[in-house]
Design a protein around this motif. Structure first.
Motif, PDB file in Angstrom:
ATOM      1  N   VAL A 126      -1.718  29.304  44.068  1.00 48.06           N
ATOM      2  CA  VAL A 126      -0.717  28.420  44.674  1.00 48.06           C
ATOM      3  C   VAL A 126      -1.176  27.996  46.058  1.00 48.06           C
ATOM      4  O   VAL A 126      -1.043  26.823  46.436  1.00 48.06           O
ATOM      5  N   GLN A 127      -1.731  28.925  46.793  1.00 45.22           N
ATOM      6  CA  GLN A 127      -2.225  28.559  48.119  1.00 45.22           C
ATOM      7  C   GLN A 127      -3.348  27.533  48.023  1.00 45.22           C
ATOM      8  O   GLN A 127      -3.403  26.586  48.818  1.00 45.22           O
ATOM      9  N   LEU A 180      -3.821  25.379  45.687  1.00 38.49           N
ATOM     10  CA  LEU A 180      -3.262  24.084  45.299  1.00 38.49           C
ATOM     11  C   LEU A 180      -2.608  23.406  46.486  1.00 38.49           C
ATOM     12  O   LEU A 180      -2.765  22.192  46.694  1.00 38.49           O
ATOM     13  N   GLN A 181      -1.910  24.154  47.249  1.00 40.89           N
ATOM     14  CA  GLN A 181      -1.267  23.547  48.413  1.00 40.89           C
ATOM     15  C   GLN A 181      -2.308  23.063  49.409  1.00 40.89           C
ATOM     16  O   GLN A 181      -2.145  22.006  50.035  1.00 40.89           O
ATOM     17  N   GLN A 223      -5.187  22.024  48.623  1.00 38.03           N
ATOM     18  CA  GLN A 223      -5.753  20.814  48.031  1.00 38.03           C
ATOM     19  C   GLN A 223      -4.870  19.611  48.294  1.00 38.03           C
ATOM     20  O   GLN A 223      -5.375  18.516  48.580  1.00 38.03           O
ATOM     21  N   VAL A 224      -3.582  19.823  48.183  1.00 39.28           N
ATOM     22  CA  VAL A 224      -2.659  18.715  48.465  1.00 39.28           C
ATOM     23  C   VAL A 224      -2.837  18.265  49.905  1.00 39.28           C
ATOM     24  O   VAL A 224      -2.869  17.063  50.206  1.00 39.28           O
ATOM     25  N   GLU A 225      -2.947  19.224  50.760  1.00 41.13           N
ATOM     26  CA  GLU A 225      -3.129  18.894  52.171  1.00 41.13           C
ATOM     27  C   GLU A 225      -4.411  18.093  52.381  1.00 41.13           C
ATOM     28  O   GLU A 225      -4.435  17.066  53.065  1.00 41.13           O
ATOM     29  N   LEU A 262      -6.120  16.373  50.217  1.00 42.14           N
ATOM     30  CA  LEU A 262      -6.073  15.055  49.589  1.00 42.14           C
ATOM     31  C   LEU A 262      -5.184  14.111  50.376  1.00 42.14           C
ATOM     32  O   LEU A 262      -5.454  12.899  50.428  1.00 42.14           O
ATOM     33  N   SER A 263      -4.151  14.628  50.973  1.00 45.34           N
ATOM     34  CA  SER A 263      -3.313  13.736  51.761  1.00 45.34           C
ATOM     35  C   SER A 263      -4.069  13.285  53.006  1.00 45.34           C
ATOM     36  O   SER A 263      -3.907  12.133  53.444  1.00 45.34           O
ATOM     37  N   THR A 264      -4.893  14.145  53.527  1.00 45.43           N
ATOM     38  CA  THR A 264      -5.720  13.701  54.658  1.00 45.43           C
ATOM     39  C   THR A 264      -6.669  12.606  54.208  1.00 45.43           C
ATOM     40  O   THR A 264      -6.856  11.591  54.887  1.00 45.43           O
ATOM     41  N   LYS A 265      -7.244  12.845  53.057  1.00 46.68           N
ATOM     42  CA  LYS A 265      -8.168  11.846  52.537  1.00 46.68           C
ATOM     43  C   LYS A 265      -7.468  10.515  52.286  1.00 46.68           C
ATOM     44  O   LYS A 265      -7.976   9.438  52.589  1.00 46.68           O
ATOM     45  N   LEU A 266      -6.279  10.629  51.757  1.00 53.42           N
ATOM     46  CA  LEU A 266      -5.518   9.412  51.510  1.00 53.42           C
ATOM     47  C   LEU A 266      -5.156   8.726  52.804  1.00 53.42           C
ATOM     48  O   LEU A 266      -5.084   7.494  52.879  1.00 53.42           O
ATOM     49  N   ALA A 267      -4.906   9.506  53.811  1.00 54.91           N
ATOM     50  CA  ALA A 267      -4.545   8.905  55.087  1.00 54.91           C
ATOM     51  C   ALA A 267      -5.702   8.087  55.632  1.00 54.91           C
ATOM     52  O   ALA A 267      -5.506   7.023  56.223  1.00 54.91           O
ATOM     53  N   THR A 268      -6.888   8.564  55.409  1.00 54.05           N
ATOM     54  CA  THR A 268      -8.030   7.785  55.888  1.00 54.05           C
ATOM     55  C   THR A 268      -8.215   6.542  55.044  1.00 54.05           C
ATOM     56  O   THR A 268      -8.696   5.520  55.525  1.00 54.05           O
ATOM     57  N   LEU A 288      -4.046   9.816  62.563  1.00 55.47           N
ATOM     58  CA  LEU A 288      -4.381  10.276  61.214  1.00 55.47           C
ATOM     59  C   LEU A 288      -3.524  11.473  60.829  1.00 55.47           C
ATOM     60  O   LEU A 288      -3.094  11.608  59.683  1.00 55.47           O
ATOM     61  N   ARG A 294      -0.151  10.349  59.733  1.00 59.28           N
ATOM     62  CA  ARG A 294      -0.206   9.752  58.387  1.00 59.28           C
ATOM     63  C   ARG A 294      -0.391  10.837  57.342  1.00 59.28           C
ATOM     64  O   ARG A 294       0.180  10.775  56.255  1.00 59.28           O
ATOM     65  N   THR A 295      -1.233  11.791  57.687  1.00 59.75           N
ATOM     66  CA  THR A 295      -1.436  12.898  56.755  1.00 59.75           C
ATOM     67  C   THR A 295      -0.133  13.606  56.459  1.00 59.75           C
ATOM     68  O   THR A 295       0.182  13.921  55.312  1.00 59.75           O
ATOM     69  N   ILE A 302       2.022  11.477  54.228  1.00 53.04           N
ATOM     70  CA  ILE A 302       1.543  11.432  52.847  1.00 53.04           C
ATOM     71  C   ILE A 302       1.819  12.762  52.155  1.00 53.04           C
ATOM     72  O   ILE A 302       2.217  12.805  50.986  1.00 53.04           O
ATOM     73  N   ARG A 303       1.625  13.822  52.885  1.00 53.02           N
ATOM     74  CA  ARG A 303       1.871  15.125  52.274  1.00 53.02           C
ATOM     75  C   ARG A 303       3.347  15.261  51.927  1.00 53.02           C
ATOM     76  O   ARG A 303       3.730  15.763  50.870  1.00 53.02           O
ATOM     77  N   TYR A 327       4.999  15.937  48.217  1.00 49.70           N
ATOM     78  CA  TYR A 327       5.977  16.938  47.815  1.00 49.70           C
ATOM     79  C   TYR A 327       7.265  16.296  47.348  1.00 49.70           C
ATOM     80  O   TYR A 327       7.942  16.791  46.436  1.00 49.70           O
ATOM     81  N   LEU A 339       5.634  31.075  49.472  1.00 44.87           N
ATOM     82  CA  LEU A 339       4.878  29.932  48.989  1.00 44.87           C
ATOM     83  C   LEU A 339       5.748  28.967  48.198  1.00 44.87           C
ATOM     84  O   LEU A 339       5.656  27.748  48.361  1.00 44.87           O
ATOM     85  N   LEU A 395       2.378  21.296  40.834  1.00 42.56           N
ATOM     86  CA  LEU A 395       1.310  21.183  41.820  1.00 42.56           C
ATOM     87  C   LEU A 395       0.031  20.681  41.165  1.00 42.56           C
ATOM     88  O   LEU A 395      -0.673  19.830  41.716  1.00 42.56           O
ATOM     89  N   MET A 444      -3.105  12.826  42.966  1.00 42.13           N
ATOM     90  CA  MET A 444      -3.686  12.430  44.239  1.00 42.13           C
ATOM     91  C   MET A 444      -5.199  12.205  44.105  1.00 42.13           C
ATOM     92  O   MET A 444      -5.762  11.300  44.720  1.00 42.13           O
ATOM     93  N   VAL A 453      -7.070   8.799  44.997  1.00 40.08           N
ATOM     94  CA  VAL A 453      -8.222   8.744  45.902  1.00 40.08           C
ATOM     95  C   VAL A 453      -9.418   8.143  45.182  1.00 40.08           C
ATOM     96  O   VAL A 453     -10.139   7.295  45.721  1.00 40.08           O
TER      97      VAL A 453
END
Lengths: 487, 156
Positions: free
Chosen positions: A363-364, A366-367, A369-371, A373-379, B45, B48-49, B52-53, B57, B114, B137, B144, B148
């Motif tokens: 779970v950690q 995955l979370q 990864q979400v973080e 990917l959201s950074t990547k998406l932000a760029t 950034l 935005r991050t 997006i996050r 969720y 978590l 998840l 995502m 990307v």
């Protein structure tokens, strides 16, 4: 520590038990301890009455720990036999998955209670093979094998193979049972009514218990085993287990080992005979005695209903509680199985604690990864405007077999696509529904609309793009053309 | 964003355990588009991050709807922007249900932290919610990554 106390109760040798645990942990990389913890948890449910007995117990000096690790191979067999004896599926399940943890615990008490003679017979052979060189004291062997060898050996064997949960559970169950029995049992009650000499039996048992201190589980399981057996066989007959607890004298450690050895050795032969001839309430007693060697490795096809029947038969005072607890444990084991399927690479992990660790890590991750990917998406976000439509369609399409679920509120194209795979005709409906704003999506669609206003003519291109992307299901193709026409 | 909160997918869910990927994709992409539209010139950034996050969720919770405790808790958390630090109080009943040894309790605690809304769950329920949360998840991460990847492909 509960565990320590528990061990004290069962074997009167907390130090023996703890060192054993420590050894186990050291040997197996801390695996046994968490497993034990799990078992303790369940066991404590069983042994709520231990408290009274705990006070009376005198911690004895640590017994020989070397017994624990002596026969890993033999212990494995023992584990297998325990599984077969206690429950046919116990061993296999334990060896296969961690879920057996719960099932074993559930089944072991029942099996133990059902036919203690069988258990003892089985345990005796198991113990016997482990302690071949040990001398034999018939009465002691019988008792010891039942109480200590069964629990201790199984524990040792399990410990070697991460079999802790099973063994631990068995032993715990037996110990809890024995503790329960201890509650109101007079001191001199012979165990299972088999042995006439109560005192020698008790002493034997105590010795056995002490001897089993080498393996922390032993006395617990044996005691509990005895307790269960007594309960199953005769409600008021076998009180030796509790008796032994109360009467266990510390300074018998040296003898313990000897007795243990004796037990193990004789258990195979003498015990089998004794058990076979004695117990009437075990339907397979005679068979078990002879088939012990064979059945131990095999899984006796005992129907689960016997197990349930045994549970009901025991008629424990807190039966409702224990049943509820069992149900709860079963539920938890079910969920753990589900989780095991979800988390990759957890097929080989047995044990609730390890499994939980894996789940938490997953779970950690995955979370995280979400973080990420959201950074990547932000760029990449500045590029979203031109690509949202195609991206959306691409995503919808890439989902492969879209679920059959109808999803009206999706925007024009995505809705169309989702429908396309299911039903061409319904594809028009979302379009219609979209025209009459369902009130849900109109405002959201406006976002798309704003972004795509200048790309209005882009839609057809995107649709074609999606089609070219391999939307290539026949109905999808037809639908895309339809949606094109609709637009 | 009330529209996001409403369970959009129209009621036909074959399998309550299946994650609704179209719904999730819709929510997420819509949110992404919205973010892109409303992103200001000087927004960093990091900001935005975060947005997006949060959108990710939110899309997860929306796709799960209100039938899951974790999604409900997540939606509640997303709606009320007040970050309650350390407000996750493990209810006594959660502690009561598991009279587990320390290790197990530690793990259960970690899991409760978590999984959204895990603090107020029984152990059994916690495991079930964890399973569903992991499924969602997984779907969200997959989505995502697809976005990307798609953006990367389209921009090239």
């Amino acid at each position: 520590m509960e565990k320590e106390r528990f061990f004290c109760v069962s074997s009167q040798s907390p130090e023996a038990v703890m060192p054993v645990q420590i050894n186990c942990g050291a040997a197996t990389g801390q695996l046994p301890q968490p497993v034990l913890n799990l078992g303790w948890d369940q066991l404590m449910h069983h042994g709520v009455r231990f408290d009274s007995a705990l006070g009376s117990l005198v911690p004895s000096s640590p017994s020989s720990n070397q017994l624990a690790g002596s026969d890993s191979v033999g212990l494995r067999e023992l584990v297998g036999r325990l599984g077969s004896s206690g429950d046919m599926s116990l061993t296999s399940r334990y060896q296969n998955a961690n879920s057996s943890h719960y099932s074993t615990l559930l089944s072991s008490p029942s099996k133990l209670g059902m036919d203690h003679q069988q258990q003892s017979k089985r345990s005796l052979p198991m113990a016997g093979q482990f302690a071949a060189p040990f001398s034999t004291n018939p009465g002691f062997v019988e008792r010891a094998a039942r109480f200590s060898c069964f629990g201790a050996r199984s524990y040792d064997g399990l410990r070697g193979q991460f079999g802790l949960p099973e063994a631990g559970r068995l032993s715990r169950v037996s110990s809890s049972q024995s503790l329960k029995a201890t509650g109101g049992i007079p001191v001199g009650v012979p165990d299972n009514g088999k042995e006439t000499a109560s005192t020698p039996e008790e002493t034997e048992f105590s010795n056995g218990q002490e001897a089993s201190s080498a393996s922390d589980m032993m006395p617990a399981s044996s005691a509990e085993n005895n307790a269960r057996k007594r309960k199953a066989a005769t409600k008021g007959k076998g009180k030796a287990a509790p008796l032994s607890f109360s009467t266990i004298s510390p300074p018998k450690e040296t003898e313990e080992e000897i007795y243990e050895a004796k037990r193990c050795k004789t258990s195979e032969t003498s015990e089998a005979d004794k058990f076979t001839r004695t117990k009437p309430n075990t339907e397979q007693s005679s068979d078990d005695g002879q088939k012990q060697g064979k059945d131990n490795n095999a899984k006796p096809p005992e129907p689960p209903k016997d197990y349930i029947h045994v549970r009901a038969r025991r008629g424990q005072a807190t039966d409702s509680h224990s049943l509820a607890e069992r149900v709860r444990r079963e539920k938890i084991s079910e969920r753990m199985k589900l989780l095991q399927d979800l988390v990759p690479g957890c097929n080989k992990i047995t044990g609730k604690a390890l499994m939980l660790d894996e789940i938490i890590n997953y779970v950690q991750s995955l979370q995280r990864q979400v973080e990420f990917l959201s950074t990547k998406l932000a760029t990449l976000n500045p590029q979203l405007d031109c690509n949202m439509d195609s991206l959306l369609r691409k995503d919808m399409h890439q989902e492969g077999t879209l679920p059959q679920q109808v999803y009206p509120p999706l925007d024009l194209t995505s809705t169309a696509f989702s429908y396309a795979q299911q039903d061409m005709q319904t594809s028009l409906n979302p379009l219609d529904s979209l025209r009459q704003p369902p009130g849900v999506q109109l405002d959201s669609l406006e976002g798309f609309a704003d972004a795509n206003s200048q790309l209005g003519n882009f839609w057809e291109d995107d649709l074609q793009y999606v089609v070219q992307m391999g939307f290539g299901k026949s109905q999808g193709t037809a639908f895309s053309s339809q949606s094109l026409c609709a637009e | 964003m009330d529209s996001k909160r409403r369970p959009i997918h129209g009621g036909i869910s074959r399998n309550p355990n299946s994650t609704s990927k179209p719904a999730m994709a819709f929510h997420f992409l819509r949110a992404l588009s919205h973010i892109r539209l409303t992103t200001r010139r000087g927004s960093s950034l990091a900001r935005r991050t975060l947005r997006i996050r949060r959108a990710a969720y939110a899309s997860m919770a929306c796709s799960a709807g209100t039938r899951r405790a974790w999604s409900r808790a997540l939606l509640r958390k997303l709606r009320s922007p007040a970050p309650r630090r350390g407000a996750s109080v493990l209810p006594r009943r959660a502690a009561r249900t598991t009279s587990s040894p320390d290790t197990d309790l530690r793990q259960a605690l970690a899991l409760r932290r978590l999984v959204p809304g895990g603090a107020a769950m029984e152990h059994c329920e916690l495991l079930e919610e964890t399973a569903d949360y992991i499924r969602c998840l997984n779907a969200q991460v997959w989505l995502m990554q697809a976005v990307v990847h798609g953006l990367g492909d389209l921009s090239n």
